[in-house]
Motif scaffolding. Structure first.
Motif, PDB file in Angstrom:
ATOM      1  N   ASN A 171       0.432   7.027   7.986  1.00  0.00           N
ATOM      2  CA  ASN A 171       1.323   7.678   6.973  1.00  0.00           C
ATOM      3  C   ASN A 171       0.566   7.627   5.572  1.00  0.00           C
ATOM      4  O   ASN A 171       0.655   8.881   5.176  1.00  0.00           O
ATOM      5  N   PRO A 172      -0.195   6.675   5.309  1.00  0.00           N
ATOM      6  CA  PRO A 172      -0.778   6.825   3.763  1.00  0.00           C
ATOM      7  C   PRO A 172      -1.904   7.931   4.003  1.00  0.00           C
ATOM      8  O   PRO A 172      -2.097   8.713   2.981  1.00  0.00           O
ATOM      9  N   GLU A 173      -2.633   8.018   5.200  1.00  0.00           N
ATOM     10  CA  GLU A 173      -3.515   9.044   5.275  1.00  0.00           C
ATOM     11  C   GLU A 173      -3.045  10.433   5.475  1.00  0.00           C
ATOM     12  O   GLU A 173      -3.608  11.533   4.747  1.00  0.00           O
TER      13      GLU A 173
ATOM     14  N   ARG B  57       0.751  -1.093   0.017  1.00  0.00           N
ATOM     15  CA  ARG B  57       0.068   0.058  -0.039  1.00  0.00           C
ATOM     16  C   ARG B  57       0.922   1.344  -0.096  1.00  0.00           C
ATOM     17  O   ARG B  57       0.668   2.112  -0.759  1.00  0.00           O
ATOM     18  N   ILE B  58       1.865   1.252   0.866  1.00  0.00           N
ATOM     19  CA  ILE B  58       3.051   2.445   0.925  1.00  0.00           C
ATOM     20  C   ILE B  58       3.349   2.433  -0.662  1.00  0.00           C
ATOM     21  O   ILE B  58       3.808   3.469  -0.918  1.00  0.00           O
TER      22      ILE B  58
ATOM     23  N   LEU C  49       1.312   4.182  -3.420  1.00  0.00           N
ATOM     24  CA  LEU C  49       0.597   5.562  -3.418  1.00  0.00           C
ATOM     25  C   LEU C  49       0.552   6.158  -4.461  1.00  0.00           C
ATOM     26  O   LEU C  49       1.265   6.080  -5.466  1.00  0.00           O
TER      27      LEU C  49
END
Length: 262
Positions: A249-251, A141-142, A145
């Protein structure tokens, strides 16, 4: 006193090798709390730190409310009878040493400064905590992005006390992943009112919200000079999304990427 307690409990021994996924996990660091709460089932969490329940700092504050907490005292940690303790690289060295002397497996987490390092830490912690697939999914997921914003902004990220998102920090990496440029310079650790007026950033981002305690940065944002300079009102980036490398972190990147253009 502590050594006597170790002897009395029969814990002064070599750290045993884990035969399988740890069943009594203890975290003694806010950032390792986030990984434990992300990857481990509640019944396998013996305790996270008391800070994990503070939504201003902890992304998983709701999950933390359902598991025990600790305050990092050696005797307290020993009584939890953990088979794995997660600590940070800056966790009290004396405590870490005593825990290892007690025969407890202690893993120390470094402090990632890039999203690539966050992904690597997710894979490591997922495997260590018995959830390699979840670790791989988070890392993927990271790495997936979205592409940076099409119209990059010069962003001043104002941390509590007026400190800046300095070069080589995870916070600057999050700003860059969103396609923006962080208003900072090598060796600069603080932003001041004069610099904001001189540089006129496209956006000001602060980790402070209405519930935050008084801070110098809060006073700057209320200064009439900023209003007269017609600088855009600041956007809030909750500290729980970026204080630690991890699930928030993604948010954080998504919120930064959504900053409106001037």
């Amino acid at each position: 006193m502590i050594r006597g307690l170790l002897l009395a409990m029969g814990l002064l021994a070599a750290a045993p090798a884990l035969a399988g996924p740890p069943q009594r996990i203890v975290s003694m660091n806010l950032c390792s709390d986030q990984w434990v709460l992300e990857f481990a089932a509640p019944e396998r969490i013996a305790a996270v730190t008391w800070l994990a329940r503070d939504p201003r700092m902890s992304f998983h504050a709701v999950r933390a409310a359902a598991v025990p907490v600790n305050h990092g005292r050696t005797e307290e940690l020993l009584r939890l009878q953990p088979d794995l303790i997660l600590a940070g690289s800056y966790t009290t060295r004396a405590t870490v040493r005593l825990l290892r002397q007690a025969g407890i497996a202690v893993e120390e987490l470094d402090v990632p400064s890039t999203l690539e390092e966050v992904a690597a830490q997710a894979r490591r912690l997922g495997t260590l905590l018995g959830a390699p697939e979840a670790g791989e999914r988070f890392a993927a997921r990271i790495e997936a992005l979205p592409a940076p914003a099409p119209h990059p902004l010069r962003v001043a990220v104002l941390r509590p006390g007026g400190s800046a998102a300095g070069r080589g920090t995870l916070l600057e990496s999050l700003v860059a992943a969103a396609g923006h440029e962080s208003l900072s310079a090598p060796g600069r650790t603080r932003l001041d009112l004069e610099m904001l007026l001189r540089e006129r950033p496209d956006a000001i981002v602060t980790a402070l919200d209405g519930d935050a305690p008084p801070a110098e940065a809060t006073l700057w944002l209320q200064h009439p000079a900023l209003r007269h300079a017609t600088l855009r009102p600041p956007s809030v980036l909750p500290g729980s999304l970026w204080i630690c490398a991890g699930p928030g972190n993604p948010e954080a990147v998504a919120l930064l990427a959504a900053l409106p253009s001037p």
